[in-house]
Enzyme design. Sequence first.
Site, PDB file in Angstrom:
ATOM      1  N   GLU A 126       0.826  -1.218   0.000  1.00 23.89           N
ATOM      2  CA  GLU A 126       0.000   0.000   0.000  1.00 23.89           C
ATOM      3  C   GLU A 126       0.860   1.268   0.000  1.00 23.89           C
ATOM      4  O   GLU A 126       0.392   2.341   0.413  1.00 23.89           O
ATOM      5  CB  GLU A 126      -0.944   0.013   1.215  1.00 23.89           C
ATOM      6  CG  GLU A 126      -1.900  -1.150   1.318  1.00 23.89           C
ATOM      7  CD  GLU A 126      -2.970  -1.189   0.236  1.00 23.89           C
ATOM      8  OE1 GLU A 126      -2.996  -0.287  -0.624  1.00 23.89           O
ATOM      9  OE2 GLU A 126      -3.760  -2.147   0.254  1.00 23.89           O
ATOM     10  N   HIS A 149      -2.542   2.218   8.549  1.00 29.90           N
ATOM     11  CA  HIS A 149      -3.678   1.509   7.947  1.00 29.90           C
ATOM     12  C   HIS A 149      -3.881   0.228   8.732  1.00 29.90           C
ATOM     13  O   HIS A 149      -2.920  -0.507   8.999  1.00 29.90           O
ATOM     14  CB  HIS A 149      -3.387   1.174   6.478  1.00 29.90           C
ATOM     15  CG  HIS A 149      -4.328   0.159   5.904  1.00 29.90           C
ATOM     16  ND1 HIS A 149      -5.694   0.366   5.828  1.00 29.90           N
ATOM     17  CD2 HIS A 149      -4.111  -1.078   5.386  1.00 29.90           C
ATOM     18  CE1 HIS A 149      -6.265  -0.698   5.290  1.00 29.90           C
ATOM     19  NE2 HIS A 149      -5.328  -1.589   5.016  1.00 29.90           N
ATOM     20  N   HIS A 151      -7.047  -3.015   9.919  1.00 26.02           N
ATOM     21  CA  HIS A 151      -8.340  -3.635   9.638  1.00 26.02           C
ATOM     22  C   HIS A 151      -9.205  -3.598  10.905  1.00 26.02           C
ATOM     23  O   HIS A 151      -9.557  -4.643  11.458  1.00 26.02           O
ATOM     24  CB  HIS A 151      -8.129  -5.065   9.133  1.00 26.02           C
ATOM     25  CG  HIS A 151      -7.360  -5.120   7.841  1.00 26.02           C
ATOM     26  ND1 HIS A 151      -6.885  -6.292   7.298  1.00 26.02           N
ATOM     27  CD2 HIS A 151      -6.987  -4.146   6.976  1.00 26.02           C
ATOM     28  CE1 HIS A 151      -6.251  -6.023   6.154  1.00 26.02           C
ATOM     29  NE2 HIS A 151      -6.287  -4.728   5.944  1.00 26.02           N
ATOM     30  N   GLU A 179     -16.402  11.884  23.552  1.00 21.37           N
ATOM     31  CA  GLU A 179     -15.105  12.447  23.128  1.00 21.37           C
ATOM     32  C   GLU A 179     -14.912  12.521  21.608  1.00 21.37           C
ATOM     33  O   GLU A 179     -14.005  13.205  21.136  1.00 21.37           O
ATOM     34  CB  GLU A 179     -13.963  11.630  23.747  1.00 21.37           C
ATOM     35  CG  GLU A 179     -13.878  10.236  23.185  1.00 21.37           C
ATOM     36  CD  GLU A 179     -12.581   9.512  23.556  1.00 21.37           C
ATOM     37  OE1 GLU A 179     -12.569   8.274  23.465  1.00 21.37           O
ATOM     38  OE2 GLU A 179     -11.603  10.163  23.922  1.00 21.37           O
ATOM     39  N   HIS A 220     -13.053  -3.152   4.313  1.00 18.32           N
ATOM     40  CA  HIS A 220     -11.613  -3.418   4.340  1.00 18.32           C
ATOM     41  C   HIS A 220     -10.946  -2.884   5.614  1.00 18.32           C
ATOM     42  O   HIS A 220     -10.308  -3.643   6.339  1.00 18.32           O
ATOM     43  CB  HIS A 220     -10.952  -2.819   3.086  1.00 18.32           C
ATOM     44  CG  HIS A 220      -9.481  -3.068   2.994  1.00 18.32           C
ATOM     45  ND1 HIS A 220      -8.828  -3.329   1.821  1.00 18.32           N
ATOM     46  CD2 HIS A 220      -8.509  -3.087   3.945  1.00 18.32           C
ATOM     47  CE1 HIS A 220      -7.535  -3.523   2.039  1.00 18.32           C
ATOM     48  NE2 HIS A 220      -7.322  -3.369   3.334  1.00 18.32           N
TER      49      HIS A 220
HETATM   50  O1  2HA Z   1      -0.786  -5.076   3.860  1.00 14.37           O
HETATM   51  O2  2HA Z   1      -3.661  -4.440   4.692  1.00 14.37           O
HETATM   52  O3  2HA Z   1      -4.462  -3.455   2.383  1.00 14.37           O
HETATM   53  C1  2HA Z   1      -1.960  -5.765   3.822  1.00 14.37           C
HETATM   54  C2  2HA Z   1      -3.101  -4.852   3.705  1.00 14.37           C
HETATM   55  C3  2HA Z   1      -3.496  -4.432   2.375  1.00 14.37           C
HETATM   56 ZN    ZN Z   2      -5.578  -3.586   4.356  1.00  7.30          ZN
END
Ligand code: 2HA
Ligand code: ZN
Length: 283
Positions: A126, A149, A151, A179, A220
Amino acid sequence: MTVYVTESLNYIGSGEAPFIREMSEVTSNMWKYGWDERNGGNVSYLLNEAEVAKYIDIHRVLRVIEPAFPVDALAGRYFIVTGSGKYFKNVGDDPEANLGVIRVSADGERLELLWGFKDGAVPTSELAAHFMSHIERLQADPGHRVILHTHATNVIAMTFIHDLDENAFTKTLWEMCTECLVVFPDGVSIVPWIVPGTAEIGRATAEKMRTSRVVIWPQHGIYGAGNTMDEAFGLIETVEKAAQIYMLIAPHEIKQRITEAQLRDLARAFGVTPKPGVLGRTQ
Ligand code: 2HA
Ligand code: ZN
């Protein structure tokens, strides 16, 4: 302080580097929250040359990596990033295998590996979304440093059952915990579902980063930006907490809620400006 001098790995006491410790801690925390199964998630952290040079020989390039696209806007910048296919679970035990310190070459065409990515590893798949987001956030705020990033479980769940209109989504999150409005008055942005790892999702994410520090990828995960690791992580934690409350209460009868007048009182008390277009709407 222990000083290691290991020719092949190019480190001078890098085990002590605060930025490596911060990367190990944040990836470990995200894994422990259950957000980053397998190789899920990626992190990039913009570093100053001086802080890198204290721990790593910046004159010795271990390997050159071709990025998928040129990034002149970041020429000469240093980053520590997670590796492609690497598991957050394992970062703390072996930072050099799972993380890399890279410098964008002076012409923006190459990435110079200065430390880590042992055994041929490469930066996160990414990287496009990260680099494009850094470019936008630096324009919005010169103190910007971190893109995370992850999940985040309840954020993903919420994207299945809530309207994906950004203002509607933001208002619901603000209503979940007192908050929230104070922590993310700029609201959350949402991109359409797009194939991950592509320049297209990178561009869409970065465009949203111009005006908000949180970008949700439906079904995602989430992107968060901050001036420090704590700030970026705290931001995502707060959004995820609100999403968790939403998922807990969604099946139940709601007997009372934070009112719009109370949200306005909060904004006044904490001196924040709510994103225009969120309050005053009927959902
Ligand atoms: O790196 O999260 O979006 C793995 C991920 C791809
Ligand atoms: Zn991801």
